[in-house]
Design a protein around this motif. Structure first.
Motif, PDB file in Angstrom:
ATOM      1  N   CYS A 186      -6.678   9.340   2.245  1.00 54.14           N
ATOM      2  CA  CYS A 186      -5.844   8.362   1.542  1.00 54.14           C
ATOM      3  C   CYS A 186      -6.642   7.407   0.672  1.00 54.14           C
ATOM      4  O   CYS A 186      -6.067   6.611  -0.044  1.00 54.14           O
ATOM      5  CB  CYS A 186      -5.002   7.564   2.522  1.00 54.14           C
ATOM      6  SG  CYS A 186      -5.980   6.699   3.737  1.00 54.14           S
ATOM      7  N   GLY A 187      -7.974   7.461   0.728  1.00 50.10           N
ATOM      8  CA  GLY A 187      -8.767   6.578  -0.118  1.00 50.10           C
ATOM      9  C   GLY A 187      -9.012   5.211   0.486  1.00 50.10           C
ATOM     10  O   GLY A 187      -9.608   4.352  -0.141  1.00 50.10           O
ATOM     11  N   ASP A 188      -8.533   4.970   1.720  1.00 56.04           N
ATOM     12  CA  ASP A 188      -8.800   3.687   2.356  1.00 56.04           C
ATOM     13  C   ASP A 188     -10.292   3.564   2.639  1.00 56.04           C
ATOM     14  O   ASP A 188     -10.981   4.552   2.871  1.00 56.04           O
ATOM     15  CB  ASP A 188      -8.034   3.557   3.675  1.00 56.04           C
ATOM     16  CG  ASP A 188      -6.557   3.269   3.432  1.00 56.04           C
ATOM     17  OD1 ASP A 188      -6.154   3.257   2.260  1.00 56.04           O
ATOM     18  OD2 ASP A 188      -5.832   3.075   4.412  1.00 56.04           O
ATOM     19  N   LEU A 192      10.899   1.263  12.491  1.00 54.65           N
ATOM     20  CA  LEU A 192       9.934   0.595  11.608  1.00 54.65           C
ATOM     21  C   LEU A 192       9.475  -0.742  12.174  1.00 54.65           C
ATOM     22  O   LEU A 192       8.328  -1.137  12.001  1.00 54.65           O
ATOM     23  CB  LEU A 192      10.579   0.343  10.246  1.00 54.65           C
ATOM     24  CG  LEU A 192      10.523   1.461   9.230  1.00 54.65           C
ATOM     25  CD1 LEU A 192      11.098   0.954   7.929  1.00 54.65           C
ATOM     26  CD2 LEU A 192       9.097   1.943   9.021  1.00 54.65           C
ATOM     27  N   LEU A 245       2.105  -7.728  10.037  1.00 50.77           N
ATOM     28  CA  LEU A 245       2.354  -8.131   8.649  1.00 50.77           C
ATOM     29  C   LEU A 245       1.549  -9.398   8.330  1.00 50.77           C
ATOM     30  O   LEU A 245       1.003  -9.538   7.234  1.00 50.77           O
ATOM     31  CB  LEU A 245       3.850  -8.368   8.428  1.00 50.77           C
ATOM     32  CG  LEU A 245       4.705  -7.100   8.508  1.00 50.77           C
ATOM     33  CD1 LEU A 245       6.183  -7.443   8.378  1.00 50.77           C
ATOM     34  CD2 LEU A 245       4.307  -6.096   7.424  1.00 50.77           C
ATOM     35  N   GLY A 260      -6.969  -0.982   1.852  1.00 54.74           N
ATOM     36  CA  GLY A 260      -6.245  -0.053   2.703  1.00 54.74           C
ATOM     37  C   GLY A 260      -4.814  -0.493   2.904  1.00 54.74           C
ATOM     38  O   GLY A 260      -4.371  -1.514   2.365  1.00 54.74           O
ATOM     39  N   CYS A 261      -4.122   0.281   3.713  1.00 55.25           N
ATOM     40  CA  CYS A 261      -2.727  -0.013   3.999  1.00 55.25           C
ATOM     41  C   CYS A 261      -2.633  -1.173   4.969  1.00 55.25           C
ATOM     42  O   CYS A 261      -3.644  -1.643   5.505  1.00 55.25           O
ATOM     43  CB  CYS A 261      -2.054   1.221   4.575  1.00 55.25           C
ATOM     44  SG  CYS A 261      -2.753   1.718   6.153  1.00 55.25           S
ATOM     45  N   SER A 262      -1.435  -1.634   5.217  1.00 56.19           N
ATOM     46  CA  SER A 262      -1.260  -2.806   6.082  1.00 56.19           C
ATOM     47  C   SER A 262      -1.797  -2.524   7.479  1.00 56.19           C
ATOM     48  O   SER A 262      -2.327  -3.427   8.124  1.00 56.19           O
ATOM     49  CB  SER A 262       0.209  -3.199   6.141  1.00 56.19           C
ATOM     50  OG  SER A 262       0.971  -2.138   6.643  1.00 56.19           O
ATOM     51  N   ILE A 263      -1.679  -1.283   7.944  1.00 54.59           N
ATOM     52  CA  ILE A 263      -2.137  -0.975   9.298  1.00 54.59           C
ATOM     53  C   ILE A 263      -3.657  -1.048   9.373  1.00 54.59           C
ATOM     54  O   ILE A 263      -4.224  -1.647  10.293  1.00 54.59           O
ATOM     55  CB  ILE A 263      -1.648   0.426   9.726  1.00 54.59           C
ATOM     56  CG1 ILE A 263      -0.113   0.494   9.677  1.00 54.59           C
ATOM     57  CG2 ILE A 263      -2.160   0.788  11.107  1.00 54.59           C
ATOM     58  CD1 ILE A 263       0.599  -0.487  10.568  1.00 54.59           C
ATOM     59  N   LEU A 290       6.500  -0.555  14.287  1.00 54.33           N
ATOM     60  CA  LEU A 290       5.226  -0.368  13.583  1.00 54.33           C
ATOM     61  C   LEU A 290       4.803  -1.662  12.895  1.00 54.33           C
ATOM     62  O   LEU A 290       3.674  -2.109  13.038  1.00 54.33           O
ATOM     63  CB  LEU A 290       5.378   0.765  12.557  1.00 54.33           C
ATOM     64  CG  LEU A 290       4.117   1.090  11.756  1.00 54.33           C
ATOM     65  CD1 LEU A 290       3.033   1.629  12.680  1.00 54.33           C
ATOM     66  CD2 LEU A 290       4.422   2.125  10.675  1.00 54.33           C
ATOM     67  N   TYR A 291       5.756  -2.210  12.146  1.00 54.33           N
ATOM     68  CA  TYR A 291       5.408  -3.380  11.334  1.00 54.33           C
ATOM     69  C   TYR A 291       5.844  -4.657  12.045  1.00 54.33           C
ATOM     70  O   TYR A 291       6.759  -5.343  11.601  1.00 54.33           O
ATOM     71  CB  TYR A 291       6.053  -3.259   9.959  1.00 54.33           C
ATOM     72  CG  TYR A 291       5.506  -2.109   9.156  1.00 54.33           C
ATOM     73  CD1 TYR A 291       4.169  -2.083   8.769  1.00 54.33           C
ATOM     74  CD2 TYR A 291       6.311  -1.042   8.782  1.00 54.33           C
ATOM     75  CE1 TYR A 291       3.661  -1.026   8.027  1.00 54.33           C
ATOM     76  CE2 TYR A 291       5.807   0.021   8.046  1.00 54.33           C
ATOM     77  CZ  TYR A 291       4.481   0.020   7.672  1.00 54.33           C
ATOM     78  OH  TYR A 291       3.983   1.057   6.936  1.00 54.33           O
ATOM     79  N   GLN A 351      -1.234  -9.432   5.438  1.00 58.62           N
ATOM     80  CA  GLN A 351      -1.019 -10.253   4.243  1.00 58.62           C
ATOM     81  C   GLN A 351      -2.012 -11.424   4.171  1.00 58.62           C
ATOM     82  O   GLN A 351      -2.324 -11.897   3.085  1.00 58.62           O
ATOM     83  CB  GLN A 351       0.435 -10.743   4.202  1.00 58.62           C
ATOM     84  CG  GLN A 351       1.359  -9.626   3.696  1.00 58.62           C
ATOM     85  CD  GLN A 351       2.824  -9.782   4.115  1.00 58.62           C
ATOM     86  OE1 GLN A 351       3.209 -10.798   4.681  1.00 58.62           O
ATOM     87  NE2 GLN A 351       3.621  -8.774   3.825  1.00 58.62           N
ATOM     88  N   HIS A 401       0.695   4.017   1.468  1.00 54.87           N
ATOM     89  CA  HIS A 401       0.983   4.565   2.799  1.00 54.87           C
ATOM     90  C   HIS A 401       2.117   3.824   3.484  1.00 54.87           C
ATOM     91  O   HIS A 401       2.922   4.409   4.202  1.00 54.87           O
ATOM     92  CB  HIS A 401      -0.265   4.491   3.677  1.00 54.87           C
ATOM     93  CG  HIS A 401      -1.072   5.729   3.605  1.00 54.87           C
ATOM     94  ND1 HIS A 401      -2.110   5.991   4.451  1.00 54.87           N
ATOM     95  CD2 HIS A 401      -0.969   6.793   2.782  1.00 54.87           C
ATOM     96  CE1 HIS A 401      -2.624   7.158   4.136  1.00 54.87           C
ATOM     97  NE2 HIS A 401      -1.961   7.651   3.131  1.00 54.87           N
ATOM     98  N   ASP A 402       2.158   2.513   3.262  1.00 55.59           N
ATOM     99  CA  ASP A 402       3.240   1.741   3.864  1.00 55.59           C
ATOM    100  C   ASP A 402       4.569   2.094   3.208  1.00 55.59           C
ATOM    101  O   ASP A 402       5.591   2.224   3.885  1.00 55.59           O
ATOM    102  CB  ASP A 402       2.938   0.239   3.740  1.00 55.59           C
ATOM    103  CG  ASP A 402       1.723  -0.171   4.581  1.00 55.59           C
ATOM    104  OD1 ASP A 402       1.606   0.335   5.713  1.00 55.59           O
ATOM    105  OD2 ASP A 402       0.903  -0.955   4.097  1.00 55.59           O
ATOM    106  N   GLY A 439      -1.290   8.636  -1.561  1.00 57.91           N
ATOM    107  CA  GLY A 439      -2.724   8.860  -1.438  1.00 57.91           C
ATOM    108  C   GLY A 439      -3.327   9.069  -2.805  1.00 57.91           C
ATOM    109  O   GLY A 439      -2.841   8.536  -3.799  1.00 57.91           O
ATOM    110  N   HIS A 467       0.835  -1.196   0.000  1.00 59.52           N
ATOM    111  CA  HIS A 467       0.000   0.000   0.000  1.00 59.52           C
ATOM    112  C   HIS A 467       0.880   1.261   0.000  1.00 59.52           C
ATOM    113  O   HIS A 467       1.900   1.307   0.693  1.00 59.52           O
ATOM    114  CB  HIS A 467      -0.915  -0.002   1.220  1.00 59.52           C
ATOM    115  CG  HIS A 467      -2.004   1.026   1.143  1.00 59.52           C
ATOM    116  ND1 HIS A 467      -1.790   2.340   1.454  1.00 59.52           N
ATOM    117  CD2 HIS A 467      -3.295   0.932   0.761  1.00 59.52           C
ATOM    118  CE1 HIS A 467      -2.918   3.012   1.285  1.00 59.52           C
ATOM    119  NE2 HIS A 467      -3.854   2.179   0.854  1.00 59.52           N
ATOM    120  N   ARG A 515      -0.398   7.805  10.928  1.00 56.32           N
ATOM    121  CA  ARG A 515      -0.978   6.487  10.689  1.00 56.32           C
ATOM    122  C   ARG A 515      -2.027   6.094  11.726  1.00 56.32           C
ATOM    123  O   ARG A 515      -2.621   5.022  11.627  1.00 56.32           O
ATOM    124  CB  ARG A 515       0.137   5.430  10.646  1.00 56.32           C
ATOM    125  CG  ARG A 515       1.259   5.753   9.657  1.00 56.32           C
ATOM    126  CD  ARG A 515       0.758   5.873   8.231  1.00 56.32           C
ATOM    127  NE  ARG A 515       0.180   4.632   7.732  1.00 56.32           N
ATOM    128  CZ  ARG A 515       0.895   3.636   7.242  1.00 56.32           C
ATOM    129  NH1 ARG A 515       2.193   3.725   7.167  1.00 56.32           N
ATOM    130  NH2 ARG A 515       0.295   2.546   6.806  1.00 56.32           N
TER     131      ARG A 515
END
Lengths: 410, 142
Positions: free
Chosen positions: B37-39, B3, B12, B61-64, B6-7, B16, A348-349, A364, A346, B120
């Protein structure tokens, strides 16, 4: 301008000496806002210390100085754009306000039901949402010029789309999301052939390439000071003389009036009738300094250098496995930005991993949700380049993207 | 800024291989967007006698945001609505960097690294905002 030259230019921008998360900052978000050269900072500081007064009213020396500096900035802006006169330059808050002024001050009073406003689906929201509102309020229709798969205009289709019902064509010079460079002069000819006006969103082009309003033959052109190495809070609307005369003010009050009676008033001529209230005086003077800075280097030289860097970045990124680069490919002209996705990571990541490496990019929809839908992706990463970026910045970006691939095993 | 904070592995893993990522028939559905962000997340809940009988989600969306939604669906299943709200408040405090009761949070504690990444936090909260909206009765048809 080769890379060592650019490293020297970089020294003109004090912010770029700072670090981010303990690493030297790599700033690749100039399409959102640019950093400011020392000349602009010095000009703002000097004017606040020595020349600050309101414009167009005081009779004292200080007020005359402020007025002269403000009006000189207008003249500088006109010269920078190749406009015949400073009276064709309106200072606004930014591109958004400039485009709203055209939409509501020029277009709305003259549009009829059935008239057409022509644009593209890759416009920044600031060049779409005002027109949606104007269309709703007048009964005019919004129509969209088709894009080819690489984001460039389908000119043959455009010739048909711009028809006698068209009253206005509005388009970005350089797309902030796809990087497409649109053929403005050709569109001006197509619009004028049917008696329509051509409006240009030049927010992404003015900072990086020579923009000559006479050569483009556009009726209106808008850009923002802060993307052109100047302060925030000031923007420009250029208009042909008769077009500005035919534009109604949206704001009323001080500065813009000629004679005020109890129940009615008359306005000054353009551009002043369109600048009600105290204008962004120091910001406009700061923008004038930014344009001096650009002219001092030469827009041709800046354009060649940043284009060279963008090509280097394109080739470097294209080498990464799993990358999807959007917009025009090599061999087609493009603006100084790359929009991409990397595998299924993604955006953002990706941006967070890059941030941890001191690299600032945008992730974005880039104020362009309709273009994201066209691309079929919810979001993208955008790296944009300016005259102070170097090949070393691009190399750091590539290293950061490799790190993201590793972390997410993409 | 770390990082790895966070991850974390569990995040993850959930991003995934998201759990319960499907629509749910006859469920309460709340769709929320993150306009910056469009999530987009749609949370589905079925409630029986005041207890979350089943929970699932769909979205991009993002991984988070995906990991957070995935973990949410596992965490709230079987909880009375009032306890789901307590959990949601604890999680909110956790990611916003306030003192939080982590005893009930389980794996969700792995998302605490978001505290260091202010941009985030809203990703981690998207599904939880949908949960609270659903429970408080401001449903939004998908």
């Amino acid at each position: 301008m080769n890379d060592p030259d650019r490293r020297v230019l970089r020294d003109d921008f004090p912010l770029l000496a700072r670090s981010s998360h303990g690493k030297p900052l790599v700033y690749l978000d100039s399409a959102a806002t640019s950093q400011k050269p020392q000349l602009v900072l010095d000009t703002l500081d000097r004017c606040y210390r020595l020349h600050n007064a309101n414009v167009h009213r005081g009779v004292y020396e200080l007020a005359a100085e402020a007025t002269d500096l403000y009006e000189a900035a207008r003249e500088k802006t006109a010269r920078f754009l190749g406009a015949p006169s400073g009276q064709q330059i309106v200072f606004t808050r930014g591109t958004t306000e400039s485009l709203n002024l055209v939409a509501f001050g020029y277009a709305m009073p003259r549009l009829q039901p059935g008239d057409e406003i022509v644009t593209t689906l890759a416009e920044h929201h600031s060049n779409l949402v005002p027109w949606q509102q104007v269309a709703k309020r007048t009964g005019a229709r919004l129509t969209f010029l088709p894009l080819l798969p690489d984001g460039t205009l389908d000119l043959e289709a455009a010739e048909k789309k711009i028809n006698p019902r068209t009253k206005l064509v509005t388009i970005a010079h350089v797309s902030n999301v796809l990087g497409t460079v649109h053929p403005i002069r050709r569109l001006a000819d197509l619009a004028h052939r049917v008696g329509a006006a051509l409006v240009v969103d030049a927010a992404q082009s003015v900072p990086q390439r020579l923009v000559d309003v006479m050569a483009l033959d556009c009726d209106f052109l808008a850009f923002s000071g802060h993307k052109a190495y100047g302060p925030t809070g000031v923007g420009v609307l250029y208009g042909k003389r008769e077009m500005l005369q035919r534009t109604d003010p949206l704001l009323f009050g001080g500065e813009m009036i000629d004679r005020v009676e109890l129940t009615d008033s008359t306005w000054k001529d353009a551009p002043w009738k369109l600048e009600a209230g105290t204008p962004p005086i120091l910001q406009a003077i700061g923008l004038g300094a930014a344009l001096d800075y650009l002219s001092g280097i030469g827009m041709d030289r800046i354009h060649r250098a940043v284009q060279d860097l963008t090509r280097y970045a394109y080739v470097s990124l294209a080498d990464l496995e799993g990358i999807s680069l959007y917009g025009p490919g090599p061999g087609t002209e493009r603006g100084d930005l790359l929009t991409f996705n990397l595998g299924d990571i993604h955006p953002h990541d990706i941006a967070t991993v890059l941030d941890s490496e001191g690299i600032a990019v945008r992730a974005g929809h880039h104020c362009c949700q309709q273009a994201m839908r066209w691309l079929g992706v919810p979001a993208t990463v955008r790296a944009s380049f300016a005259l102070y970026n170097t090949r070393a910045d691009v190399d750091r970006l590539v290293d950061g993207l490799r790190k993201a691939k590793e972390l997410f095993q993409a | 800024m770390n990082l790895q904070d966070l991850y974390r592995h569990v995040i993850l893993d959930h991003s995934q291989r998201p759990r319960n990522r499907h629509a749910l028939a006859n469920a309460l559905a709340v769709r929320l967007l993150n306009p910056t962000c469009g999530d987009e997340v749609t949370l589905y809940l079925t409630v029986e006698q005041g207890v979350v009988a089943d929970a699932s989600f769909e979205g991009v969306g993002c991984s988070i945001s995906i990991a957070s939604a995935s973990m949410l669906t596992e965490a709230v299943r079987g909880l009375p609505l009032s306890e789901a709200l307590v959990l949601s408040r604890a999680f909110r405090r956790l990611v916003q960097g306030e003192d939080a009761d982590v005893t009930k949070l389980g794996d969700l504690e792995a998302l605490s690294g978001v505290r260091q990444f202010p941009a985030r936090i809203k990703c981690a909260l998207l599904a939880w905002n949908a949960l609270e909206q659903g429970i408080r009765g401001e449903p939004d048809e998908p």
